[in-house]
Write an enzyme that holds these catalytic residues in place. Structure first.
Site, short mmCIF file in Angstrom:
data_model
loop_
_atom_site.label_atom_id
_atom_site.label_comp_id
_atom_site.label_asym_id
_atom_site.label_seq_id
_atom_site.Cartn_x
_atom_site.Cartn_y
_atom_site.Cartn_z
N SER A 140 40.56 41.50 42.29
CA SER A 140 41.82 41.55 41.56
C SER A 140 42.92 41.01 42.46
O SER A 140 42.85 41.12 43.68
CB SER A 140 42.13 43.01 41.19
OG SER A 140 43.52 43.21 41.10
N HIS B 45 25.18 58.18 20.37
CA HIS B 45 26.64 58.33 20.18
C HIS B 45 27.39 58.29 21.52
O HIS B 45 28.47 58.87 21.64
CB HIS B 45 26.97 59.66 19.48
CG HIS B 45 26.14 59.96 18.28
ND1 HIS B 45 26.52 59.62 17.00
CD2 HIS B 45 24.91 60.54 18.16
CE1 HIS B 45 25.58 59.99 16.14
NE2 HIS B 45 24.59 60.55 16.82
#
Ligand code: ARG
Length: 441
Positions: free
Chosen positions: A275, A153
């Site tokens: 970036s 999970h």
């Protein structure tokens, strides 16, 4: 407008011609060398049953070899207005080419082209899958002592290791290889001689073309041979999709593990991009593109299913469209495999992940098991440790000993490699290469 093989009195309308030819000029270039090989086998067979003279055969084979050489050298194209590869090759052979098509239809011609193309491309894919497999096993062995938190999970769960993580993807590729082998065996049968899908009245020697082309056997029933169009591609695409599924998961794990919040892996700088605004960025674009490309490939079996869905038996022009989604898939898969392998080979592993106390609780089961071994029933030990965790006084013992097969301390990579060898021995690459050499000599 070049005339069509099938054109009689009525001229073909150019818009309709464009529409029906579609992308065949581009797609059939994938099939070009295999179309020539198929024709070599067919011509040789025609001569053996007296439908071609020795002289015509020699002339046809010489012509086909020259065309093959041009294709290999990149000097071949399907000319404007020529309908497909089958027409182009027949036209290039000139007068003697008119005798080549006895006992054959373009329907079984394209079937055999697709089988030969797929067989060759599967060989390349298999080699690259094996390359990635080897790289994963090597990293698994190299980092088998480096621990990592295991998650369920996405919550920290149990101790895992890089030995397990890399090795898991290797074993996943083992199962994918099994599917590739099944696909290969289905592909490696000869549909040639089924003609338009119903055979014909010439006494064709289908065993001879089967042997000449290095097939394991033939698709015996001529109706089934034609029915295999689309079905075969779907089966192969499913096997490739399985490889893609493995790599897509590997790509997601890798992107996540390189995030600062995990910090388990570091990509070699050349696999990251920056970036335009944030000067600090090193983004895992190569793995992200890998993930998306893999997910796109996993859609191909569905696309093929939709194209062939609810078609009855027999040939339909619908089948032509399969080539557009199917043929480019192999080179994309190979590209992904090569890139992934080099990323895996150069990836850096953080060897000190578990020094961070936020992972301490992954050792809770170790503690429960220790008490169980000392005589406390499992459920009672579980309760004790649970209460200690809740009270905030649990101290982990990070010296773990997992010994059963396939666990951190006993990866069984040798067994996994043994199974891989077994699967690989099922491919008949040598026989196929030998047959091709014999045809071309
Ligand atoms: N381009 C066609 C295909 O890929 C070749 C076979 C043409 N046969 C026909 N009956 N129109 O299916």
């Amino acid at each position: 407008m070049a005339s069509k093989l099938w054109e009689k009195k009525t001229r073909v309308d150019s818009d309709i011609e464009r529409y029906t030819i579609g992308r065949d000029a581009e797609m059939d270039m994938f099939l070009a060398p295999y179309d020539v090989l198929g024709s070599m086998a067919h011509a040789t067979m025609l001569e053996s049953i007296g439908l071609l003279s020795k002289q015509d055969l020699d002339q046809i084979l010489a012509g086909l070899k020259a065309i093959y050489a041009n294709i290999e050298a990149g000097n071949f194209e399907i000319e404007d207005g020529v309908e497909d590869i089958h027409s182009q090759v027949e036209m290039l052979l000139g007068e003697v080419g008119k005798k080549l098509h006895s006992g054959r239809s373009r329907n079984d011609q394209v079937l055999v082209d697709l089988r030969l193309y797929t067989r060759a491309k599967l060989q390349e894919v298999v080699q690259e899958v094996k390359g990635l497999f080897d790289a994963l096993i090597a990293q698994s062995e190299r980092y088998k002592h480096v621990l990592l938190p295991g998650y369920t999970h996405l919550q920290i769960a149990m101790p895992s290791s890089f030995g397990l993580w890399f090795g898991a993807y290797a074993e996943s590729l083992l199962d994918d290889m099994q599917l590739l082998l099944s696909a290969y065996k289905i592909v490696n049968r000869n549909p040639l001689g089924s003609a338009a899908g119903y055979g014909n009245s010439f006494p064709l020697n289908r065993q001879l073309t089967t042997d000449l082309l290095g097939f394991d056997s033939m698709d015996y029933n001529v109706v089934y041979a034609q029915m295999g169009r689309g079905k075969t591609e779907r089966i192969v695409a499913s096997a490739l999709a399985s490889v893609a599924g493995t790599i897509s998961k590997l790509a997601f794990d890798s992107c996540m593990y390189t995030s600062q919040n995990f910090g388990f892996l570091k990509l070699a700088d050349q696999f990251t991009t920056g970036s335009s605004i944030m000067p600090h960025k090193k983004n895992p674009d190569v793995f992200e593109l890998t993930r998306a490309k893999c997910n796109k490939l996993q859609g191909v079996p569905q696309q093929i299913t939709m194209i062939i869905n609810n078609l009855p038996s027999g040939y339909f022009r619908d089948l032509q469209i399969i080539k557009e989604v199917y043929l480019p898939m192999f080179d994309e898969m190979i590209d992904i495999l090569v890139m992934t392998r080099s990323m895996i080979e150069q990836i850096q592993v953080n060897e000190n992940i578990l020094n961070d106390s936020k992972y301490d609780l992954i050792f809770s089961v170790e503690e429960v098991n220790k008490r169980t071994l000392a005589g406390t029933p499992f459920r009672d030990a579980y309760k004790q440790v649970g209460l200690e965790i809740e009270a905030g006084n649990f101290t982990p013992d990070k010296n773990i000993a997992h010994t059963h097969q396939g666990s951190i301390g006993n990866l069984c990579n040798e067994q996994i490699q043994g199974l891989m060898q077994e699967v690989l021995s099922g491919f008949s690459f040598q026989k196929v290469e030998q047959a091709q050499q014999n045809l071309l000599k």
